[in-house]
Design a protein around this motif. Structure first.
Motif, PDB file in Angstrom:
ATOM      1  N   LYS A  93       0.990  -1.289   0.196  1.00 14.44           N
ATOM      2  CA  LYS A  93      -0.211  -0.522  -0.115  1.00 14.44           C
ATOM      3  C   LYS A  93       0.578   1.032  -0.091  1.00 14.44           C
ATOM      4  CE  LYS A  93      -3.619   1.817   2.591  1.00 14.44           C
ATOM      5  NZ  LYS A  93      -4.809   1.561   2.942  1.00 14.44           N
ATOM      6  N   PHE A  94       0.403   2.303  -0.655  1.00 15.86           N
ATOM      7  CA  PHE A  94       1.205   3.570  -0.728  1.00 15.86           C
ATOM      8  C   PHE A  94       1.298   4.398   0.095  1.00 15.86           C
ATOM      9  CE2 PHE A  94       2.331   7.662  -2.785  1.00 15.86           C
ATOM     10  CZ  PHE A  94       3.681   7.363  -2.739  1.00 15.86           C
ATOM     11  N   ASP A  95       1.778   4.987   0.858  1.00 17.17           N
ATOM     12  CA  ASP A  95       2.468   5.941   2.001  1.00 17.17           C
ATOM     13  C   ASP A  95       2.107   6.982   1.087  1.00 17.17           C
ATOM     14  OD1 ASP A  95       1.673   7.301   4.371  1.00 17.17           O
ATOM     15  OD2 ASP A  95       3.869   6.278   5.314  1.00 17.17           O
ATOM     16  N   VAL A  96       0.426   7.607   1.252  1.00 12.47           N
ATOM     17  CA  VAL A  96       1.511   9.468   0.720  1.00 12.47           C
ATOM     18  C   VAL A  96       2.245  10.036   1.483  1.00 12.47           C
ATOM     19  CG1 VAL A  96      -0.241  11.505   0.381  1.00 12.47           C
ATOM     20  CG2 VAL A  96      -0.821   9.188  -0.229  1.00 12.47           C
ATOM     21  N   ALA A  97       2.278  10.371   3.434  1.00 13.30           N
ATOM     22  CA  ALA A  97       3.132  11.068   3.794  1.00 13.30           C
ATOM     23  C   ALA A  97       5.120  11.029   3.682  1.00 13.30           C
ATOM     24  CB  ALA A  97       2.861  10.411   4.959  1.00 13.30           C
TER      25      ALA A  97
END
Length: 140
Positions: free
Chosen positions: A51-55
């Motif tokens: 899952k891509f972590d935007v932060a």
């Protein structure tokens, strides 16, 4: 904007992990992983939910499925000795790695501790001798 998420299959072969395939759906990835391990194409297989972590701008992965081929003579006791335990939850095999036993302190650590204690002892003895000399000088 939706966050990119996918399921990745990694296979363990010839002593290293390599990426095999990615899927959008969890059940497709787990079904394919089971097929791969049952065909004997690798020693172990795992499926991770990426899952891509935007932060942080990084993909974060968590293992959702892991399975290894059993050796012909492998028993439950042998797996326990290898620090691996199995549990089944909702039809999926989950492998939990137990922590390794605590290491004993090595010889080098003990030698260092002995040297530090010896140095402290020498400082204390020197200071005590100086005080005793001072006291005897005052009484004489």
């Amino acid at each position: 904007m939706s966050v990119p998420t996918f399921y990745e299959i990694a296979i363990f072969r010839d002593g290293r992990w390599s990426s095999h395939a990615t899927y959008a759906e969890r059940h497709e990835a787990i079904d394919d992983a089971r097929r791969i391990i049952n065909e004997g194409r690798c020693e172990s297989v795992r499926v991770t939910h990426e899952k891509f972590d935007v932060a942080s701008s990084l993909f974060r992965g968590s293992t959702v499925f892991r399975q290894s081929r059993k050796s012909p003579g492998e028993t439950a006791a042998a797996r326990r000795d290898n620090m691996i335990s199995d549990s089944t939850q909702a039809g999926h095999t989950i492998r939990i790695l137990n922590p390794p036993p605590r290491r004993r302190m090595g010889t080098l650590w003990w030698l260092f501790a002995l040297a530090v204690l010896g140095a402290i002892g020498m400082v204390v003895m020197t200071q005590t001798r100086n005080w005793l000399q001072l006291l005897f000088a005052m009484w004489s």
